[in-house]
Design a protein around this motif. Structure first.
Motif, mmCIF file in Angstrom:
data_model
loop_
_atom_site.group_PDB
_atom_site.id
_atom_site.type_symbol
_atom_site.label_atom_id
_atom_site.label_comp_id
_atom_site.label_asym_id
_atom_site.label_seq_id
_atom_site.Cartn_x
_atom_site.Cartn_y
_atom_site.Cartn_z
ATOM 1 N N ILE A 46 -0.149 3.832 14.694
ATOM 2 C CA ILE A 46 0.073 5.140 13.736
ATOM 3 C C ILE A 46 -1.070 5.983 13.761
ATOM 4 C CG2 ILE A 46 0.702 5.360 11.337
ATOM 5 C CD1 ILE A 46 2.297 2.652 11.246
ATOM 6 N N GLU A 47 -2.199 5.260 13.520
ATOM 7 C CA GLU A 47 -3.502 6.105 13.264
ATOM 8 C C GLU A 47 -3.986 6.846 14.566
ATOM 9 O OE1 GLU A 47 -5.533 6.984 10.940
ATOM 10 O OE2 GLU A 47 -4.279 5.544 9.390
ATOM 11 N N LYS A 48 -3.635 6.289 15.788
ATOM 12 C CA LYS A 48 -3.965 7.254 16.913
ATOM 13 C C LYS A 48 -2.877 8.548 17.019
ATOM 14 C CE LYS A 48 -1.737 6.034 20.751
ATOM 15 N NZ LYS A 48 -1.536 5.275 21.865
ATOM 16 N N TRP A 49 -1.645 8.365 16.546
ATOM 17 C CA TRP A 49 -0.623 9.273 16.820
ATOM 18 C C TRP A 49 -0.651 10.196 15.426
ATOM 19 C CZ3 TRP A 49 2.017 11.418 20.505
ATOM 20 C CH2 TRP A 49 2.066 10.707 21.594
ATOM 21 N N LYS A 50 -1.341 9.875 14.186
ATOM 22 C CA LYS A 50 -1.822 10.536 13.266
ATOM 23 C C LYS A 50 -2.567 11.775 13.842
ATOM 24 C CE LYS A 50 -3.137 10.615 8.523
ATOM 25 N NZ LYS A 50 -4.616 11.653 8.774
ATOM 26 N N THR A 51 -3.542 11.565 14.483
ATOM 27 C CA THR A 51 -4.488 12.768 14.855
ATOM 28 C C THR A 51 -3.862 13.915 15.902
ATOM 29 O OG1 THR A 51 -6.424 11.312 14.712
ATOM 30 C CG2 THR A 51 -6.568 13.250 16.175
ATOM 31 N N LYS A 52 -2.955 13.080 16.732
ATOM 32 C CA LYS A 52 -2.289 14.034 17.711
ATOM 33 C C LYS A 52 -1.132 14.925 16.710
ATOM 34 C CE LYS A 52 -2.419 11.046 22.004
ATOM 35 N NZ LYS A 52 -1.692 10.395 22.812
ATOM 36 N N LEU A 53 -0.589 14.423 15.898
ATOM 37 C CA LEU A 53 0.668 15.110 15.171
ATOM 38 C C LEU A 53 -0.008 16.086 14.094
ATOM 39 C CD1 LEU A 53 2.904 12.217 14.644
ATOM 40 C CD2 LEU A 53 3.476 14.220 15.738
ATOM 41 N N GLU A 54 -1.107 15.699 13.679
ATOM 42 C CA GLU A 54 -1.805 16.740 12.858
ATOM 43 C C GLU A 54 -2.444 17.835 13.602
ATOM 44 O OE1 GLU A 54 -4.204 14.596 10.043
ATOM 45 O OE2 GLU A 54 -2.379 13.918 8.796
ATOM 46 N N ASP A 55 -2.931 17.648 14.566
ATOM 47 C CA ASP A 55 -3.392 18.579 15.520
ATOM 48 C C ASP A 55 -2.475 19.602 16.007
ATOM 49 O OD1 ASP A 55 -5.983 17.738 15.457
ATOM 50 O OD2 ASP A 55 -5.933 16.751 17.489
ATOM 51 N N ALA A 56 -0.998 19.266 15.793
ATOM 52 C CA ALA A 56 0.149 19.899 16.565
ATOM 53 C C ALA A 56 0.568 20.783 15.204
ATOM 54 C CB ALA A 56 1.203 19.095 17.140
ATOM 55 N N GLY A 57 0.180 20.388 13.908
ATOM 56 C CA GLY A 57 0.782 21.107 12.682
ATOM 57 C C GLY A 57 1.830 20.286 11.891
ATOM 58 N N VAL A 58 1.603 18.979 12.462
ATOM 59 C CA VAL A 58 2.543 18.100 11.437
ATOM 60 C C VAL A 58 1.713 17.059 10.779
ATOM 61 C CG1 VAL A 58 4.428 16.158 12.000
ATOM 62 C CG2 VAL A 58 4.328 18.068 13.601
ATOM 63 N N PRO A 59 1.913 17.386 9.362
ATOM 64 C CA PRO A 59 1.056 16.672 8.504
ATOM 65 C C PRO A 59 1.777 15.059 8.609
ATOM 66 C CG PRO A 59 1.702 18.413 7.441
ATOM 67 C CD PRO A 59 2.161 18.402 8.747
ATOM 68 N N VAL A 60 0.976 13.928 8.468
ATOM 69 C CA VAL A 60 1.258 12.626 8.593
ATOM 70 C C VAL A 60 0.895 11.841 7.154
ATOM 71 C CG1 VAL A 60 1.088 10.477 9.784
ATOM 72 C CG2 VAL A 60 1.056 12.533 11.024
ATOM 73 N N ILE A 61 1.778 11.488 6.607
ATOM 74 C CA ILE A 61 1.532 10.644 5.321
ATOM 75 C C ILE A 61 1.657 8.964 5.645
ATOM 76 C CG2 ILE A 61 2.137 10.234 2.753
ATOM 77 C CD1 ILE A 61 3.320 13.402 4.567
ATOM 78 N N ILE A 62 0.607 8.433 5.275
ATOM 79 C CA ILE A 62 0.999 6.909 5.658
ATOM 80 C C ILE A 62 0.697 6.192 4.314
ATOM 81 C CG2 ILE A 62 0.164 5.070 6.666
ATOM 82 C CD1 ILE A 62 -1.062 7.026 8.826
ATOM 83 N N GLY A 63 1.871 5.176 4.229
ATOM 84 C CA GLY A 63 1.659 4.613 2.932
ATOM 85 C C GLY A 63 1.930 2.940 3.461
ATOM 86 N N SER A 64 1.607 1.926 2.687
ATOM 87 C CA SER A 64 1.818 0.647 3.187
ATOM 88 C C SER A 64 1.846 -0.392 1.957
ATOM 89 C CB SER A 64 0.219 0.056 3.962
ATOM 90 O OG SER A 64 -0.973 0.195 3.080
ATOM 91 N N ASN A 65 2.371 -1.480 2.376
ATOM 92 C CA ASN A 65 2.516 -2.652 1.443
ATOM 93 C C ASN A 65 1.600 -3.502 1.707
ATOM 94 O OD1 ASN A 65 3.257 -4.970 0.132
ATOM 95 N ND2 ASN A 65 5.099 -5.567 1.395
ATOM 96 N N GLU A 66 0.604 -3.827 0.975
ATOM 97 C CA GLU A 66 -0.679 -4.524 1.189
ATOM 98 C C GLU A 66 -0.685 -6.186 1.054
ATOM 99 O OE1 GLU A 66 -3.001 -3.179 2.612
ATOM 100 O OE2 GLU A 66 -2.608 -1.186 2.676
ATOM 101 N N SER A 67 0.678 -6.519 0.465
ATOM 102 C CA SER A 67 0.684 -7.844 0.243
ATOM 103 C C SER A 67 1.009 -8.836 1.418
ATOM 104 C CB SER A 67 1.926 -8.170 -0.739
ATOM 105 O OG SER A 67 3.255 -7.809 -0.170
ATOM 106 N N SER A 68 0.983 -9.966 1.525
ATOM 107 C CA SER A 68 1.061 -10.847 2.249
ATOM 108 C C SER A 68 2.530 -10.768 2.894
ATOM 109 C CB SER A 68 0.675 -12.397 2.212
ATOM 110 O OG SER A 68 1.523 -12.844 0.813
ATOM 111 N N GLN A 69 3.451 -10.328 2.251
ATOM 112 C CA GLN A 69 4.866 -10.514 2.591
ATOM 113 C C GLN A 69 5.666 -9.213 2.600
ATOM 114 O OE1 GLN A 69 6.460 -13.318 3.806
ATOM 115 N NE2 GLN A 69 4.494 -14.397 3.513
#
Length: 391
Positions: free
Chosen positions: A104-127
């Motif tokens: 996801i992080e790799k493509w975040k840079t490519k997409l934002e360079d192309a003008g597509v903002p990327v919002i990333i959320g996550s569930n930090e729990s173990s399950q």
């Protein structure tokens, strides 16, 4: 006003306006940068359009498992969209333990360079919290006017967002789907044929069948407003058919179904797919409850077409009130017909209910047809005043 002067004033407004969030200021700037080369002169009306009527793209998936296998292809297909307006990518990582975050992080840079903002959320729990939770979180953290659903194991054709967006503008209360290409090609052939060949009428009349939603969830496209009107996905977790339940709520609230008749998605079949965790019995129970609510609640009596295993299973699954409405089973199998009746042995009622079995020519409409769709090529020209619901 020159193009340069206008864009300078536009950027100053975006940075200073209290009505635009920090994230929207960033997106707004990207949108201006993306489109500035093709605009020569804009008026105040054009300015209002740029500020408020932008379109944001959502990718809704709890990444994990299949992302490390297919994530690059999936995200590349977002990058290759030919949609010319503003898009946004919203990703929610549901406690994955693989390389999803790195992809996801790799493509975040490519997409934002192309003008597509990327919002990333996550569930930090173990399950993980489940597919429904992840999808809801991806929607909540986004701000798009329209939502385009995409699973991490699927790949979009370049024209998908553009064509479905055009259809959605004309149909604000609809779920918009599309045709698909299955991968591998030989997997679920009958199901894939059903997905791609339903008529516009059948998109609504075949919602009771075992196949589930008549436009499959990985192809969904709808307005954000309509999504929240229906009421988000069920967050019960593993084993819950959240797409089927959302689709049923959509229909119950008067929603429509439309399919863009172009193949816009490569739809993968693989052992890690979340759909394999849902039990057939769970889906059956939801289907029967939906049938009872949408159809049987308004019928005073009906005939079940199939005196075999499936017909009897349906009868046993009905509520006591709806079992009383069954006047007969009908069939074409002489062995079943000569038995004369079906006895409901599990009933606590005494004497136990006995439901007649007759030939279909002697049966009374309306009918609930409990046979495989490939087996329903028969003529009903000899009957009149027929109401049919296939399950």
């Amino acid at each position: 006003m020159s193009r340069e002067t206008f864009y300078k004033s536009l950027r100053l407004f975006a940075l200073s306006s209290p009505s635009i969030s920090d994230l929207n200021r960033y997106r707004f700037g990207l949108s201006l940068q993306k489109h500035s080369q093709c605009v020569t002169e804009l008026s105040a009306q054009d300015f209002a359009f740029c500020e408020w009527n932008v379109f944001f793209f959502e990718i809704l998936k709890g990444f994990g498992g299949s992302c490390c296998l297919f994530g690059d292809e999936c995200l590349k297909s977002v990058w290759e969209q030919d949609f010319k307006e503003t898009m946004e990518l919203s990703v929610f990582n549901d406690a994955s333990k693989d390389s999803s975050a790195e992809i996801i992080e790799k493509w975040k840079t490519k997409l934002e360079d192309a003008g597509v903002p990327v919002i990333i959320g996550s569930n930090e729990s173990s399950q993980p919290r489940g597919v429904g939770f992840a999808k809801n979180q991806a929607v909540i953290q986004s701000s798009g006017t329209y939502l385009c659903f995409l699973d991490s194991d699927d790949v979009m054709m370049p024209q998908r967002v553009r064509l479905q967006h055009e259809a959605a503008i004309q149909r604000p209360n609809s779920i918009i789907g599309c045709q698909v290409r299955r991968e591998p090609l030989e997997s679920t052939e009958r199901y894939t044929r059903w997905i791609n060949n339903l008529t516009e009428e059948q998109l609504l009349t075949q919602v009771f069948t075992s196949h589930g939603p008549t436009v499959i969830m990985p192809t969904w496209f709808c307005s954000r407003e309509w999504f929240f009107h229906v009421g988000k996905f069920d967050e019960g977790g593993k084993g819950v058919p959240e797409d089927l339940l959302f689709f049923y709520k959509h229909i119950q609230k008067g929603g429509e179904v439309f399919r863009v008749n172009h193949c816009l998605l490569l739809y993968r079949y693989h052992p890690q797919a979340a759909t394999h965790s849902i039990l057939e019995g769970t889906i059956w129970n939801h289907r029967v409850r939906f049938l009872e609510d949408r159809v049987l609640s308004s019928w005073t009596s009906f005939t079940i077409w199939n005196a075999g295993k499936q017909g009897k299973k349906l009868y046993r699954s009905l509520t006591p009130a709806n079992r009383k409405k069954v006047t007969a089973f009908c069939d074409v199998d002489e062995k079943k017909i000569t038995r004369g009746f079906y006895t409901y042995e599990e009933s606590e009622v005494r004497p136990k209910p006995k439901i007649p079995i007759c030939h279909f020519r002697e049966a009374t409409a309306p009918f609930i047809i409990c046979v495989k769709l490939v087996s329903t090529t028969f003529s009903l020209s000899c009957m009149c005043k027929i109401s049919i619901c296939s399950i």
